[in-house]
Design a protein around this motif. Structure first.
Motif, PDB file in Angstrom:
ATOM      1  N   THR A  75       0.835  -1.208   0.000  1.00 62.65           N
ATOM      2  CA  THR A  75       0.000   0.000   0.000  1.00 62.65           C
ATOM      3  C   THR A  75       0.865   1.252   0.000  1.00 62.65           C
ATOM      4  O   THR A  75       0.605   2.197  -0.746  1.00 62.65           O
ATOM      5  CB  THR A  75      -0.961  -0.006   1.210  1.00 62.65           C
ATOM      6  OG1 THR A  75      -1.725  -1.208   1.188  1.00 62.65           O
ATOM      7  CG2 THR A  75      -1.902   1.188   1.172  1.00 62.65           C
ATOM      8  N   MET A 110      -6.693  -4.656   0.268  1.00 61.46           N
ATOM      9  CA  MET A 110      -7.825  -3.765  -0.024  1.00 61.46           C
ATOM     10  C   MET A 110      -8.315  -3.060   1.231  1.00 61.46           C
ATOM     11  O   MET A 110      -8.762  -1.914   1.175  1.00 61.46           O
ATOM     12  CB  MET A 110      -8.976  -4.544  -0.678  1.00 61.46           C
ATOM     13  CG  MET A 110      -8.677  -5.040  -2.085  1.00 61.46           C
ATOM     14  SD  MET A 110      -8.285  -3.716  -3.264  1.00 61.46           S
ATOM     15  CE  MET A 110      -6.516  -3.914  -3.429  1.00 61.46           C
ATOM     16  N   PHE A 113      -5.928  -0.279   1.518  1.00 61.88           N
ATOM     17  CA  PHE A 113      -6.230   0.677   0.442  1.00 61.88           C
ATOM     18  C   PHE A 113      -7.427   1.547   0.832  1.00 61.88           C
ATOM     19  O   PHE A 113      -7.430   2.751   0.616  1.00 61.88           O
ATOM     20  CB  PHE A 113      -6.557  -0.067  -0.861  1.00 61.88           C
ATOM     21  CG  PHE A 113      -5.392  -0.292  -1.767  1.00 61.88           C
ATOM     22  CD1 PHE A 113      -4.153  -0.658  -1.278  1.00 61.88           C
ATOM     23  CD2 PHE A 113      -5.534  -0.146  -3.131  1.00 61.88           C
ATOM     24  CE1 PHE A 113      -3.082  -0.886  -2.124  1.00 61.88           C
ATOM     25  CE2 PHE A 113      -4.467  -0.372  -3.987  1.00 61.88           C
ATOM     26  CZ  PHE A 113      -3.243  -0.743  -3.485  1.00 61.88           C
ATOM     27  N   SER A 114      -8.458   0.909   1.388  1.00 56.52           N
ATOM     28  CA  SER A 114      -9.657   1.683   1.748  1.00 56.52           C
ATOM     29  C   SER A 114      -9.335   2.700   2.843  1.00 56.52           C
ATOM     30  O   SER A 114      -9.836   3.825   2.812  1.00 56.52           O
ATOM     31  CB  SER A 114     -10.803   0.765   2.167  1.00 56.52           C
ATOM     32  OG  SER A 114     -10.561   0.169   3.412  1.00 56.52           O
ATOM     33  N   TYR A 156     -12.592   3.870  -4.453  1.00 56.67           N
ATOM     34  CA  TYR A 156     -13.076   3.407  -3.150  1.00 56.67           C
ATOM     35  C   TYR A 156     -14.244   2.432  -3.325  1.00 56.67           C
ATOM     36  O   TYR A 156     -14.312   1.403  -2.654  1.00 56.67           O
ATOM     37  CB  TYR A 156     -13.487   4.603  -2.285  1.00 56.67           C
ATOM     38  CG  TYR A 156     -13.838   4.235  -0.874  1.00 56.67           C
ATOM     39  CD1 TYR A 156     -12.831   3.927   0.047  1.00 56.67           C
ATOM     40  CD2 TYR A 156     -15.156   4.176  -0.446  1.00 56.67           C
ATOM     41  CE1 TYR A 156     -13.143   3.586   1.351  1.00 56.67           C
ATOM     42  CE2 TYR A 156     -15.471   3.831   0.852  1.00 56.67           C
ATOM     43  CZ  TYR A 156     -14.465   3.539   1.744  1.00 56.67           C
ATOM     44  OH  TYR A 156     -14.773   3.180   3.030  1.00 56.67           O
ATOM     45  N   ILE A 159     -12.903  -0.898  -4.409  1.00 56.58           N
ATOM     46  CA  ILE A 159     -12.241  -1.552  -3.276  1.00 56.58           C
ATOM     47  C   ILE A 159     -13.282  -2.149  -2.324  1.00 56.58           C
ATOM     48  O   ILE A 159     -13.142  -3.284  -1.863  1.00 56.58           O
ATOM     49  CB  ILE A 159     -11.297  -0.568  -2.562  1.00 56.58           C
ATOM     50  CG1 ILE A 159     -10.084  -0.308  -3.447  1.00 56.58           C
ATOM     51  CG2 ILE A 159     -10.873  -1.097  -1.202  1.00 56.58           C
ATOM     52  CD1 ILE A 159      -9.248   0.872  -3.027  1.00 56.58           C
ATOM     53  N   ILE A 178      -9.112  -0.884 -10.400  1.00 60.59           N
ATOM     54  CA  ILE A 178      -8.578   0.083  -9.434  1.00 60.59           C
ATOM     55  C   ILE A 178      -7.418   0.851 -10.065  1.00 60.59           C
ATOM     56  O   ILE A 178      -7.345   2.079  -9.970  1.00 60.59           O
ATOM     57  CB  ILE A 178      -8.127  -0.626  -8.141  1.00 60.59           C
ATOM     58  CG1 ILE A 178      -9.339  -1.216  -7.423  1.00 60.59           C
ATOM     59  CG2 ILE A 178      -7.368   0.336  -7.219  1.00 60.59           C
ATOM     60  CD1 ILE A 178      -9.001  -2.219  -6.355  1.00 60.59           C
TER      61      ILE A 178
END
Length: 188
Positions: A75, A110, A113-114, A156, A159, A178
Motif C-alpha cells: 500500500t 484492499m 487501500f480503503s 473506493y 475496493i 482500481i
C-alpha cells in the motif's frame, strides 16, 4: 470475560459484570513497545502506530503478521507511486501476480487501500487532523490534490466491492479496474 461491545453480552451476564473502560494508548507508548518487541524491523513502525489507533494488539499484528506487513508495504509503495504520476503498467507491477493469486493478501491489501483512500477523501473535505494510514501527511496531500473526488470515490467503490465479494470475484479484473481509476494513462 472481555468485550469491546457490552451490548453484545446477554442480559444475565451484563447484570453480573463490571465495566472497566480503558483509554487508548499513546503513540509513544505503542512505538516504544514495538521497538522493544521488533528491534530489527523498523520499516513499518510509523504505519503500525497509526493503524493501531491506540491499540497495541493492532500494532503488533501489523508488525508480526506477514500478510499484514506485506499489505502495508504494498500500500505504501502503491500510493507513493501515485504521488509521482504512475502509469497503469507501474501500478500493475506493484500489484503483481502473487497478489492476484493470494486472495487473503488481496483482502488485507484492499482493507489498507480503503483506509488510505479514506484519508485522501478526508483531506479533500478539509480534514487537518491525524490520518489513519499515511505517516507522511505531505505526500498524502500531494496525492489528494492530484485526484478529483469522483476518481477517489470510484476507486473506493471498487475496493469496497472487492472486500465484500473477494471470495467470488475475479481479482485480476478488480485490481485492473482500481489501477485504471487511479493511473494517469486512462481518463475516466
Amino acid at each position: 470475560l472481555l468485550t469491546t461491545n457490552r451490548n453484545l453480552l446477554l442480559p444475565t451476564l451484563k447484570s453480573r459484570a463490571v465495566t472497566i473502560k480503558t483509554e487508548k494508548l499513546s503513540d509513544e507508548v505503542i512505538l516504544n513497545e514495538l521497538k522493544k518487541r521488533f528491534p530489527n524491523d523498523s520499516t513499518l513502525y510509523n504505519e503500525a502506530v497509526i493503524l493501531a489507533d491506540g491499540a497495541l494488539g493492532k500494532a503488533i499484528t501489523v508488525m508480526s503478521d506477514e500478510s499484514a506487513k506485506e499489505s502495508v508495504s504494498l500500500t505504501k509503495k502503491y500510493f507513493h507511486a501515485l504521488s509521482e504520476y504512475a502509469s497503469f503498467a507501474t501500478l500493475s507491477s506493484i500489484l503483481n501476480s502473487k497478489t492476484a493469486s493470494d486472495r487473503d493478501l488481496v483482502f488485507t491489501l484492499m482493507s489498507y487501500f480503503s483506509i488510505a483512500l479514506r484519508d485522501l477523501l478526508a483531506i479533500k473535505s478539509g480534514y487537518d487532523g491525524k490520518f489513519m494510514f499515511f505517516s507522511d501527511s505531505q505526500e498524502a496531500r500531494i496525492i489528494a490534490d492530484r485526484f478529483s473526488n469522483e476518481k477517489l470515490l470510484s476507486a473506493y467503490d471498487i475496493i469496497c466491492l472487492v472486500i465484500r465479494d473477494h471470495a467470488k470475484m475475479n481479482v485480476l479484473s478488480a485490481l485492473s479496474e482500481i489501477n485504471m481509476a487511479l493511473c494517469d494513462d486512462f481518463e475516466g
